[in-house]
Design a protein around this motif. Structure first.
Motif, mmCIF file in Angstrom:
data_model
loop_
_atom_site.group_PDB
_atom_site.id
_atom_site.type_symbol
_atom_site.label_atom_id
_atom_site.label_comp_id
_atom_site.label_asym_id
_atom_site.label_seq_id
_atom_site.Cartn_x
_atom_site.Cartn_y
_atom_site.Cartn_z
ATOM 1 N N ARG A 1 0.820 -1.237 0.058
ATOM 2 C CA ARG A 1 -0.039 0.092 -0.032
ATOM 3 C C ARG A 1 0.881 1.195 -0.009
ATOM 4 N N ASN A 2 1.871 1.184 0.865
ATOM 5 C CA ASN A 2 2.697 2.568 1.063
ATOM 6 C C ASN A 2 4.001 2.557 0.105
ATOM 7 N N ALA B 1 4.859 0.675 -2.335
ATOM 8 C CA ALA B 1 4.216 0.603 -3.902
ATOM 9 C C ALA B 1 3.764 1.862 -4.571
ATOM 10 N N SER B 2 2.928 2.447 -3.615
ATOM 11 C CA SER B 2 1.939 3.491 -4.120
ATOM 12 C C SER B 2 2.975 4.698 -4.312
ATOM 13 N N ILE B 3 4.174 5.106 -3.739
ATOM 14 C CA ILE B 3 4.905 6.109 -3.808
ATOM 15 C C ILE B 3 5.636 5.760 -5.138
ATOM 16 N N ALA B 4 6.143 4.640 -5.268
ATOM 17 C CA ALA B 4 6.846 4.220 -6.522
ATOM 18 C C ALA B 4 5.948 4.422 -7.770
ATOM 19 N N THR B 5 4.935 3.990 -7.681
ATOM 20 C CA THR B 5 3.922 4.085 -8.682
ATOM 21 C C THR B 5 3.425 5.690 -9.109
ATOM 22 N N GLY C 1 -5.775 9.135 1.442
ATOM 23 C CA GLY C 1 -5.422 8.010 2.225
ATOM 24 C C GLY C 1 -5.716 6.684 1.589
ATOM 25 N N ALA C 2 -6.373 6.697 0.589
ATOM 26 C CA ALA C 2 -6.513 5.432 -0.332
ATOM 27 C C ALA C 2 -5.004 5.011 -0.911
#
Length: 222
Positions: free
Chosen positions: A82-83, A85-89, A112-113
């Protein structure tokens, strides 16, 4: 229709309540464990306590997890997915300029999603007492910094400056949450232009900034 059996409500209010003949899912166990970790710390993530909170037998736990350690590992996998991978994406998203790139990064921390700041700092607190987990947190930070650095490099910053600006941006953002800064979101967004100039060293692109603010508005955050 309820036959008198207590209804067990999932965290997601859009989901149907859990009745006596509906099994508690793996997702439900993870949600309760995550909430407990964030609120009370890892020491309080106990199978019996979670079962009591959901008003179910703890035997259902073993349909989904071998033991408590298996549950904790699932929480850490969720945190990474969630965290980190989200930043990388977000940092790898196509962007016409560095303003848009940094705004993509910012979306992780206003939505927050995309990024769960409570979970992130609960894991960091847990890692203070667990050297193996600390190494995993350090690896996550390194992966996130690599993604932010690559974003700056993609917009023409030389390697040394890209690294420095990535660290300023990322560590400032984490510090913002660590200090539990409490201010109206409108006040925070009002500083977006000076923030962007400070982080990039360039005058922010007005259209990219406007698209970011429109996106935040569409999320119902402001």
């Amino acid at each position: 229709m309820n036959d008198g059996t207590p209804l067990l409500h999932r965290d997601d209010p859009s989901r149907d309540p859990l009745g006596g003949h509906v099994k508690v899912t793996r997702e439900d166990w993870l949600a309760q464990a995550r909430d407990t970790l964030v609120r009370d710390g890892v020491a309080q993530v106990k199978v019996l306590a979670l079962a009591s909170r959901m008003e179910v037998s703890r035997s259902s736990f073993y349909w989904y997890f071998r033991n408590r350690d298996d549950l904790l590992q699932a929480l850490l996998e969720e945190w990474e997915a969630r965290n980190t991978a989200s930043i990388a994406t977000q940092c790898a998203r196509p962007a016409s300029n560095i303003t848009e790139g940094v705004c993509n990064f910012f979306l992780c921390f206003v939505d927050g999603a995309r990024f769960d700041s409570g979970l992130d700092f609960a894991v960091r607190e847990w890692a203070r007492r667990d050297e193996v987990l600390r190494a995993r947190v350090d690896a996550a930070d390194a992966a996130r910094l690599k993604a932010v650095t690559a974003m700056f490099a993609a917009h023409g910053f030389d390697p040394r400056e890209a690294d420095a600006r990535a660290r300023i941006l990322y560590f400032m953002q984490l510090g913002y949450h660590a200090l539990d800064v409490r201010e109206p979101i409108a006040e925070r967004l009002d500083r977006i232009g000076p923030y962007l100039k400070g982080f990039t060293g360039q005058e922010p692109d007005a259209m990219a900034m406007r698209r970011f603010l429109d996106t935040v508005d569409s999320l119902g955050i402001a």
